[in-house]
Design a protein around this motif. Structure first.
Motif, short mmCIF file in Angstrom:
data_model
loop_
_atom_site.label_atom_id
_atom_site.label_comp_id
_atom_site.label_asym_id
_atom_site.label_seq_id
_atom_site.Cartn_x
_atom_site.Cartn_y
_atom_site.Cartn_z
N LEU A 228 0.81 -1.22 0.00
CA LEU A 228 0.00 0.00 0.00
C LEU A 228 0.84 1.27 0.00
CD1 LEU A 228 -2.89 -0.91 2.47
CD2 LEU A 228 -2.99 -0.74 -0.01
N ALA A 229 1.99 1.23 0.65
CA ALA A 229 2.76 2.45 0.85
C ALA A 229 3.70 2.77 -0.31
CB ALA A 229 3.58 2.34 2.14
N VAL A 230 4.07 1.76 -1.10
CA VAL A 230 5.16 1.96 -2.06
C VAL A 230 4.88 3.07 -3.07
CG1 VAL A 230 4.33 0.08 -3.56
CG2 VAL A 230 6.72 0.78 -3.66
N GLY A 231 3.69 3.12 -3.63
CA GLY A 231 3.38 4.15 -4.63
C GLY A 231 3.40 5.55 -4.04
N PHE A 232 2.77 5.70 -2.88
CA PHE A 232 2.74 7.00 -2.21
C PHE A 232 4.16 7.42 -1.81
CE2 PHE A 232 -1.49 5.17 -1.08
CZ PHE A 232 -2.26 6.06 -1.81
N TYR A 233 4.94 6.45 -1.31
CA TYR A 233 6.29 6.76 -0.84
C TYR A 233 7.18 7.21 -2.00
CZ TYR A 233 10.31 6.34 2.30
OH TYR A 233 11.40 6.60 3.08
N ARG A 243 3.01 8.78 -12.82
CA ARG A 243 3.35 7.72 -13.77
C ARG A 243 4.69 7.07 -13.42
NH1 ARG A 243 0.44 7.22 -18.42
NH2 ARG A 243 -1.15 8.82 -18.82
N GLU A 244 5.67 7.90 -13.07
CA GLU A 244 6.98 7.36 -12.67
C GLU A 244 6.86 6.53 -11.39
OE1 GLU A 244 9.87 10.96 -14.34
OE2 GLU A 244 9.04 11.03 -12.29
N ALA A 245 6.04 7.00 -10.44
CA ALA A 245 5.85 6.27 -9.19
C ALA A 245 5.19 4.92 -9.43
CB ALA A 245 5.00 7.10 -8.22
N ALA A 246 4.22 4.88 -10.34
CA ALA A 246 3.57 3.62 -10.66
C ALA A 246 4.56 2.62 -11.25
CB ALA A 246 2.42 3.86 -11.65
N SER A 247 5.45 3.12 -12.11
CA SER A 247 6.46 2.25 -12.71
C SER A 247 7.44 1.72 -11.66
CB SER A 247 7.23 3.02 -13.79
OG SER A 247 8.26 2.24 -14.33
N VAL A 248 7.89 2.59 -10.77
CA VAL A 248 8.82 2.17 -9.71
C VAL A 248 8.15 1.20 -8.75
CG1 VAL A 248 10.15 2.98 -7.72
CG2 VAL A 248 10.25 4.23 -9.88
N ALA A 249 6.89 1.46 -8.41
CA ALA A 249 6.15 0.56 -7.54
C ALA A 249 6.04 -0.82 -8.18
CB ALA A 249 4.76 1.12 -7.25
#
Length: 394
Positions: A228-233, A243-249
């Protein structure tokens, strides 16, 4: 053994189907004109039903036999999944009212959780039945690797097929456990029930299961925190776009799945395993991963930290199943496996809310909280092992 291979395959396909729903639920909710909390409600109901039914399935398999209970629950799971796929396909074209759609989705997801609860529960009990105690850690590690494969394949299948149609992933996913069920009918032998006469189920707070139950709640809770936290973090601490956060998550969670598989495959190749030692070391290794997230603020750091977490938890999960199976008698295997599975469902209900509340305090809070409780788990297992050593020496 053929029956173990059949169980591994069936668990992989069933969890793949369950996880294929994850990447499409958001777009489906948006297409149907529903709100985000509707998606959360459908997922939560599934976890509640899993929590409530796991022990019942396990106890039923002790009294009536593993094969009939597992095949019945599996057939119902396939039927409900296919019904859900058909309804969502209809809803995307006909757009019925939001209230009707919500009620049907909640009902179907609740039934899915109800019947899926039997699959890991009865499978673990069956494996414990046919495996000597000294070899159970290897077998449970193989089961963990099979589930890890499902965790990786499910979102990949769902996301890939969703490019063609939002309902197509669900139709394909419904076929996967159906194929596994056909193989199970052919390969899973029938064994006599473990309980020949009615008996009260194993108490949910049985002292023999305190360590496995606590470990499952904390380990599963840690997984949920990380998901749950990875995208927000990634957005708040790595300063990435959505978009970049979604890819990294996605990269981080892929690293988790692959690491879980590799660690548990490695465990399955070791002849003798001290499950309590593996749980203790795994908990502390996971602590290192959670703390590392809060210190290494980069894309590489996030992916590596998640891999370290997964390596630790990959040692913990098979150890939980092994310690559970070895703590109880033959006629209690089903209920014991159901107890641990019910706690897993409980974590799926409680931890999403707890982790989001902690994140609002500070983005690092969920990770540090998970690290603290896993540290305590490792210390608890260490103390338990020391007491057992003193008792055996006496």
């Amino acid at each position: 053994m053929n029956e173990l291979r059949a169980l591994f395959l069936f668990n992989t396909l069933s969890l793949t189907a369950m996880m294929a729903f994850v990447p499409v639920i958001g777009p489906i909710i948006r297409e149907l004109g529903m709100q985000e909390w509707h998606a959360g409600l459908t997922v939560t109901v599934s976890g509640v039903c899993w929590m409530l039914m796991a022990r019942r399935w396990g106890h039923a398999s002790d009294r009536r036999g593993r094969r009939p209970v597992l095949l019945f629950a599996a057939a119902c799971y396939v039927l409900v999944y296919a019904t859900m796929a058909g309804f969502i396909d209809y809803a995307l074209q006909a757009t019925p009212g939001v209230l009707l759609t919500l009620c049907v989705l909640v009902l179907l997801r609740g039934l899915m959780g109800t019947f899926y609860a039997a699959i890991p529960t009865v499978s673990a009990a069956q494996m414990a039945d046919v495996t000597p105690p000294a070899q159970r850690a290897r077998v449970m590690a193989k089961l963990g690797a099979a589930n890890g494969l499902g965790l990786v394949l499910g979102p990949a299948v769902g996301g890939l097929l969703a490019r063609e149609s939002l309902s197509l992933p669900l139709y394909v996913a419904a076929c996967l456990p159906a194929l596994g069920l056909a193989w199970l009918v052919w390969r899973l032998p029938s064994h006599p029930p473990r309980v020949n006469k009615p008996s009260p189920p194993l108490p949910i707070l049985d002292p023999r299961l305190r360590i496995p139950v606590l470990a499952m709640f904390l380990a599963m809770g840690s997984v949920i925190v990380s998901q749950l936290a990875v995208g927000f973090y990634a957005i708040d601490r790595l300063h990435l776009t959505t978009r970049e956060a979604a890819s990294v998550a996605s990269m981080a969670m892929t690293a988790v799945g692959v690491t879980l598989i590799l660690v548990q495959v490695g465990m399955s190749r070791v002849r003798r395993i001290d499950s309590a030692l593996c749980m203790m070391l795994g908990a502390w290794l996971a602590v290192a991963g959670f703390v590392l997230v809060t210190c290494w603020h980069s894309t590489t750091g996030l992916v590596v930290s998640y891999a370290v977490m997964a390596a630790g938890l990959g040692l913990v999960f098979p150890s939980i199943q092994t310690l559970t199976a070895n703590a109880v008698s033959e006629h209690e295997q089903g209920t014991a496996a159901g107890t641990v599975s019910a706690v897993q469902g409980m974590a799926m209900v409680i931890m999403p809310v707890a982790s989001t509340l902690l994140y609002r305090i500070r983005p690092e809070a969920p990770y540090l909280c998970a690290a603290f409780f896993l540290l305590l788990l490792g210390l608890g297992v260490y103390t338990h092992r020391q007491r057992a050593t003193v008792t055996n020496a006496a």
